[in-house]
Motif scaffolding. Structure first.
Motif, PDB file in Angstrom:
ATOM      1  N   UNK A 187       0.996  -1.224  -0.099  1.00 21.46           N
ATOM      2  CA  UNK A 187      -0.174   0.002   0.015  1.00 21.46           C
ATOM      3  C   UNK A 187       0.948   1.183  -0.049  1.00 21.46           C
ATOM      4  N   UNK A 188       1.732   1.634  -0.896  1.00 20.72           N
ATOM      5  CA  UNK A 188       2.446   2.406  -0.985  1.00 20.72           C
ATOM      6  C   UNK A 188       1.956   3.565  -2.164  1.00 20.72           C
ATOM      7  N   UNK A 189       2.170   4.819  -1.890  1.00 21.40           N
ATOM      8  CA  UNK A 189       1.931   5.763  -2.992  1.00 21.40           C
ATOM      9  C   UNK A 189       2.645   5.299  -4.510  1.00 21.40           C
ATOM     10  N   UNK A 236       6.458   6.410  -5.156  1.00 22.96           N
ATOM     11  CA  UNK A 236       7.366   5.469  -4.140  1.00 22.96           C
ATOM     12  C   UNK A 236       7.444   4.156  -4.844  1.00 22.96           C
ATOM     13  N   UNK A 237       6.273   3.375  -5.247  1.00 23.00           N
ATOM     14  CA  UNK A 237       6.282   1.981  -5.827  1.00 23.00           C
ATOM     15  C   UNK A 237       7.292   2.077  -7.265  1.00 23.00           C
ATOM     16  N   UNK A 238       7.032   3.196  -7.887  1.00 24.35           N
ATOM     17  CA  UNK A 238       7.993   3.263  -9.167  1.00 24.35           C
ATOM     18  C   UNK A 238       9.518   3.375  -8.801  1.00 24.35           C
ATOM     19  N   UNK A 239       9.747   4.093  -7.688  1.00 24.27           N
ATOM     20  CA  UNK A 239      11.213   4.179  -7.274  1.00 24.27           C
ATOM     21  C   UNK A 239      11.534   2.584  -6.972  1.00 24.27           C
ATOM     22  N   UNK A 292      12.523   0.723  -9.695  1.00 26.50           N
ATOM     23  CA  UNK A 292      13.811   1.084 -10.334  1.00 26.50           C
ATOM     24  C   UNK A 292      15.114   0.289  -9.666  1.00 26.50           C
ATOM     25  N   UNK A 293      14.781  -0.260  -8.420  1.00 26.12           N
ATOM     26  CA  UNK A 293      15.863  -0.968  -7.635  1.00 26.12           C
ATOM     27  C   UNK A 293      15.420  -2.508  -8.024  1.00 26.12           C
ATOM     28  N   UNK A 294      14.733  -3.057  -8.892  1.00 27.20           N
ATOM     29  CA  UNK A 294      14.550  -4.235  -9.141  1.00 27.20           C
ATOM     30  C   UNK A 294      13.260  -5.071  -8.632  1.00 27.20           C
ATOM     31  N   UNK A 295      12.165  -4.121  -7.792  1.00 26.68           N
ATOM     32  CA  UNK A 295      11.156  -4.943  -7.235  1.00 26.68           C
ATOM     33  C   UNK A 295      10.101  -5.059  -8.234  1.00 26.68           C
ATOM     34  N   UNK A 296       9.242  -5.977  -8.056  1.00 23.58           N
ATOM     35  CA  UNK A 296       8.309  -6.440  -9.017  1.00 23.58           C
ATOM     36  C   UNK A 296       7.063  -5.557  -8.321  1.00 23.58           C
ATOM     37  N   UNK A 335       2.146  -2.376  -4.419  1.00 17.52           N
ATOM     38  CA  UNK A 335       2.915  -2.735  -3.606  1.00 17.52           C
ATOM     39  C   UNK A 335       4.011  -3.212  -4.401  1.00 17.52           C
ATOM     40  N   UNK A 336       5.078  -3.667  -3.707  1.00 18.09           N
ATOM     41  CA  UNK A 336       6.284  -4.072  -4.155  1.00 18.09           C
ATOM     42  C   UNK A 336       6.933  -5.212  -3.766  1.00 18.09           C
ATOM     43  N   UNK A 337       7.644  -5.937  -4.297  1.00 18.14           N
ATOM     44  CA  UNK A 337       8.203  -7.129  -3.904  1.00 18.14           C
ATOM     45  C   UNK A 337       9.460  -7.635  -4.581  1.00 18.14           C
ATOM     46  N   UNK A 338      10.353  -8.010  -3.703  1.00 22.11           N
ATOM     47  CA  UNK A 338      11.760  -8.527  -4.128  1.00 22.11           C
ATOM     48  C   UNK A 338      11.905  -9.859  -3.352  1.00 22.11           C
ATOM     49  N   UNK A 339      12.018 -11.142  -4.284  1.00 21.50           N
ATOM     50  CA  UNK A 339      12.358 -12.370  -3.643  1.00 21.50           C
ATOM     51  C   UNK A 339      13.636 -12.405  -4.307  1.00 21.50           C
TER      52      UNK A 339
END
Length: 383
Positions: A155-157, A160-163, A166-170, A345-349
């Motif tokens: 539940x990010x704005x 911030x999700x787009x940032x 850029x760091x490789x999050x889905x 939401x942003x996710x990094x596995x």
């Protein structure tokens, strides 16, 4: 993938209790955010932790990342080590099952979210993008060095999700339903903005409750007694019992926020023949009402809609509050004047193969969300 950052002067510190930070320092950082809300406040989060509702024993181990410029709190990331996926509202149970099926451990994982609260708000609490990037890099390093399966920010704005992307999050999208105050003067004014069928149905629902002899009390936290809180908690618990589940929040939590943030609390109580039978608790600030918790001990047709939605809408109109967020999911809210809005939401596995599989899943899911959003927008309840 770490992002390039020139802000290397920060001192990083992981904190396991908000008692390690002065409330005025934390709240000053929150006040500077473009996407702040009462759930990010020191009072709300500290009450969750100290009451045990969101603590290590309940599977929510706080491990907040903080960045310091001397003695000043420059940035923070609310973060939890999670041993399960309960209380999140962005569902990853299938991902956990897939990990387990192939002999990998999905838990513990890292989660940035407000426990039990599907409300969009800043997660990268910082004064500039350089500090936001420093937080992301610190999170990735923690995930890697401590061998967590994944990290998730819910539940990010969108910015911030787009940032994070850029760091490789889905990125994952969802849909909630929010009501907007179009400078209505009264509830009838709101009804007149709806199409004829929706207007007729709402009037019929409200009439059923009125003819049942139900009246309503509106209480601020300063008006409430301990008995009022105990009655509300009974209603709240009953909602979970009706769904064969266990309530997340205890009475101690509610008593703590009543004392610490009374200006943000509004309780609506339904009364029948002098007996309290239902309650809906709202958390609010000057711009937004958040419909959080509801319950009843006596079932009456349409009582839920009246107590949790229509009375809250009247409160928004009366107080000139612009937005009413009615909670997670719920397409039925559209018939009551709520419109769809996207969540992020942003996710990094950490495991490359699982990350690729989730990326493919999210690509398909995102296409479905876009189609669903378009379909919903074609079914507006307004004239």
């Amino acid at each position: 993938m770490k992002l390039a950052s020139t802000d290397l002067h920060y001192r990083m510190r992981i904190i396991t209790s908000l008692s390690e930070i002065e409330a005025f320092q934390w709240d000053a950082l929150i006040a500077a955010q473009a996407h702040a809300n009462p759930f990010l406040s020191h009072a709300f989060l500290h009450a969750l932790h100290e009451s045990g509702s969101a603590a290590a024993k309940s599977g929510w181990q706080p491990c907040f990342i903080t960045l310091w410029d001397g003695e000043n709190l420059a940035a923070a990331l609310p973060l939890y080590e999670k041993s399960h996926s309960y209380g999140e509202y962005v569902f990853d149970w299938a991902w956990a099952e897939a990990y387990q099926r192939y002999g990998h451990a999905y838990y513990p994982k890292l989660l940035s979210a407000i426990p039990f609260t599907p409300v969009t708000g800043s997660r990268l609490l910082a004064l500039d993008q350089g500090a936001q990037i420093a937080l992301i890099n610190a999170l990735l390093e923690l995930q890697s060095t401590a061998d967590f399966s994944s990290s998730h920010l819910l539940f990010m704005p969108e910015d911030q999700a787009k940032l994070m992307a850029d760091a490789g999050y889905l990125l994952r999208q969802g849909i909630q339903f929010h009501w907007e105050n179009r400078d209505y003067l009264c509830f009838e004014d709101f009804l007149n903005s709806l199409d004829k069928k929706k207007r007729k149905n709402i009037r019929a629902e409200r009439k059923k409750v009125s003819e049942a002899g139900i009246t309503f009390l509106h209480l601020s936290a300063t008006d409430m007694t301990e008995d009022d809180w105990r009655f509300f908690k009974r209603c709240y618990d009953q909602t979970y019992a009706d769904h064969h589940s266990t309530p997340y929040l205890n009475l101690d939590f509610f008593m703590r926020i009543s004392q610490a943030m009374p200006e943000n609390i509004h309780l609506i109580v339904a009364v029948s023949d002098g007996e309290k039978i239902a309650a809906s608790l709202l958390i609010h600030d000057k711009q937004t009402v958040y419909g959080r918790y509801w319950g009843c001990i006596k079932h009456i047709p349409c009582l839920h809609f009246e107590t949790a939605y229509y009375q809250a809408i009247e409160f928004c109109i009366r107080e000139k509050i612009q937005v009413f967020e009615g909670g997670a999911q719920g397409e039925h809210k559209m018939a009551r004047g709520f419109l769809p809005t996207k969540t992020w939401s942003a996710h990094h596995l950490s495991h490359p193969s699982f990350s690729d599989a989730v990326a493919q899943f999210l690509e398909r899911e995102t296409g479905g969300v876009e189609l669903y959003m378009n379909e919903l927008n074609e079914r507006t309840p307004y004239k």
